[in-house]
Scaffold this motif. Structure first.
Motif, PDB file in Angstrom:
ATOM      1  N   ILE A 122      54.047 100.064  66.593  1.00 18.90           N
ATOM      2  CA  ILE A 122      52.856 100.892  66.753  1.00 18.90           C
ATOM      3  C   ILE A 122      53.123 101.875  67.889  1.00 18.90           C
ATOM      4  N   LEU A 123      52.865 103.147  67.653  1.00 15.62           N
ATOM      5  CA  LEU A 123      53.050 104.166  68.688  1.00 15.62           C
ATOM      6  C   LEU A 123      51.725 104.376  69.398  1.00 15.62           C
ATOM      7  N   GLY A 124      51.520 103.581  70.447  1.00 14.69           N
ATOM      8  CA  GLY A 124      50.278 103.645  71.206  1.00 14.69           C
ATOM      9  C   GLY A 124      50.360 104.614  72.367  1.00 14.69           C
ATOM     10  N   SER A 125      49.276 104.765  73.085  1.00 15.49           N
ATOM     11  CA  SER A 125      49.204 105.729  74.187  1.00 15.49           C
ATOM     12  C   SER A 125      50.076 105.338  75.368  1.00 15.49           C
ATOM     13  N   LYS A 126      50.431 104.050  75.487  1.00 20.02           N
ATOM     14  CA  LYS A 126      51.282 103.586  76.586  1.00 20.02           C
ATOM     15  C   LYS A 126      52.726 103.365  76.143  1.00 20.02           C
ATOM     16  N   GLY A 127      53.039 103.770  74.924  1.00 24.56           N
ATOM     17  CA  GLY A 127      54.391 103.573  74.423  1.00 24.56           C
ATOM     18  C   GLY A 127      54.408 102.678  73.204  1.00 24.56           C
ATOM     19  N   PRO A 128      55.590 102.399  72.676  1.00 22.92           N
ATOM     20  CA  PRO A 128      55.700 101.599  71.452  1.00 22.92           C
ATOM     21  C   PRO A 128      55.328 100.142  71.679  1.00 22.92           C
ATOM     22  N   VAL A 129      54.652  99.578  70.693  1.00 21.41           N
ATOM     23  CA  VAL A 129      54.243  98.176  70.731  1.00 21.41           C
ATOM     24  C   VAL A 129      54.783  97.489  69.490  1.00 21.41           C
ATOM     25  N   ARG A 130      55.489  96.396  69.685  1.00 20.95           N
ATOM     26  CA  ARG A 130      56.013  95.631  68.557  1.00 20.95           C
ATOM     27  C   ARG A 130      54.894  94.802  67.927  1.00 20.95           C
ATOM     28  N   ALA A 131      54.961  94.687  66.608  1.00 16.05           N
ATOM     29  CA  ALA A 131      53.944  93.925  65.881  1.00 16.05           C
ATOM     30  C   ALA A 131      54.582  93.201  64.705  1.00 16.05           C
TER      31      ALA A 131
END
Length: 380
Positions: A122-131
């Motif tokens: 996920i490309l969130g506002s704080k950087g990439p997040v693994r899911a």
């Protein structure tokens, strides 16, 4: 988006760099394009790669109103549009549940059975997040459920959070883009490459390598190398960019569909991985121009290149828009065979790619004013 893109690039850059003498520039390009995140409507990282590589090869670069890249090479002769789309299948965050799971709005033609039990970014506002996407645990599923399809609306994303506040702390919000987590690999030295997004990063790579070769050798045309957006959700970028280019001839470069993997039926696809570039004689969105088809067949034969012919149901491509927008143009869809499209990991063959570049370069050199006029002549 910029911060998350930079962070994602750093996180995905885990491959070992080869010594300069052993570096394979084409493989590096394929890796860079395949690994770049770019679901429909969020093509910025791919567009950055394309523009940086196109700039020294183009006379000018323009953009349509949706973000497609139009790089012109040549100032006279027929207007040849060669298009590949930058977007890949992905999704966006729909909502957060009270216990910290996420639901997804899928972008593009996913099979439901390809969504559950997979890794995502996920490309969130704080950087990439693994899911990880949820899946019904086999120890809990009764026997009658174990062979059943898991519908997409029953799949959730797990980022490790225990509540909605935990999700928000990771910088995730509704509308954030989601891409498969499937890094590029050279598949056991077989000449095959595995990775995500071959549909259509393989076409984007063909554009760049062909553009470089044609810049060096010259050609009798104005070529509009066009990297389109939002193909997977309705050929939208091709429609907008075709209205700007107004091509005399349109050529789409796509990832094809192979019929050589387990379970495929003979009538579904006749293309094999490693069998050379392909030419669509039919798909659900477009019929190719017959004179252009004949020219491609003759060009491949003269160049000693294999050419696979295919007819595929349930497939659409950018040539359909080039064929009809602004009065229409003769078009064709050329494909680099790809196994397992519209899922996390597909496979392409390096020789198929190289031969497609050879075919495109040879074809463009033949499309002088006289040849294009003959193709466009429908006089009875």
């Amino acid at each position: 988006m910029k911060r998350s893109t930079v962070a994602l690039a750093a996180m995905l850059a885990t491959t070992v760099t080869l010594p300069a003498t052993a570096q394979d520039r084409t493989k590096d390009l394929l890796r860079e394009l395949a690994d770049a995140p770019g679901p429909s409507g969020f093509e910025e990282p791919v567009r950055k790669i394309m523009v940086e590589r196109m700039k020294p090869l183009a006379d000018d670069i323009r953009y349509d109103g949706l973000g497609s890249v139009i790089a012109r090479q040549g100032s006279s002769g027929p207007r040849i549009m060669i298009a590949a789309h930058m977007d890949e299948l992905g999704g966006i965050v729909r909502r957060t549940t009270p216990n910290g799971f996420l639901t997804m709005q899928m972008l593009g033609g996913w099979l439901d059975q390809a969504i559950a039990g997979q890794r995502w970014i996920i490309l969130g506002s704080k950087g990439p997040v693994r899911a990880v996407s949820s899946i019904r645990d086999v120890h809990l599923a009764p026997q009658e459920e174990r062979g059943q399809l898991i519908r997409r609306d029953a799949v959730f994303l797990d980022v490790g959070a225990s509540d909605s506040a935990g999700v928000a702390a990771l910088g995730i919000a509704p509308g954030d883009p989601i891409v498969p987590d499937s890094p590029f690999i050279d598949l056991n030295g077989t000449g095959n490459y595995a990775g995500k997004a071959w549909d259509d990063r393989i076409g984007c790579a063909v554009l760049l390598v062909a553009m470089e070769r044609l810049k060096a050798s010259g050609h009798p045309n104005q070529i509009f190398f066009t990297a389109t957006v939002q193909e997977e959700i309705g050929l939208r970028g091709a429609r907008a960019s075709t209205a700007i280019v107004k091509p005399d001839i349109g050529i789409a470069i796509e990832g094809g569909v192979t019929g050589d993997s387990g379970g495929a039926k003979p009538e579904e696809s006749q293309v094999e991985l490693g069998g050379g570039p392909g030419l669509f004689l039919y798909d659900s969105s477009a019929l190719p121009n017959r004179k252009l088809v004949a020219l491609i067949k003759a060009t491949a034969k003269q160049a000693g290149l294999p050419l696979q012919l295919d007819l595929v149901q349930g497939y659409g491509d950018d040539s359909a828009e080039m064929q009809t927008v602004g009065g229409g143009a003769p078009t064709v869809n050329l494909v680099v065979p790809a196994r397992y499209t519209h899922v996390h990991t597909g496979i392409i063959n390096r020789r198929d790619f190289d031969q497609m570049v050879d075919l495109v370069v040879a074809l463009v050199r033949k499309l002088d004013a006289k040849t294009v006029a003959e193709i466009r002549d429908f006089t009875p």
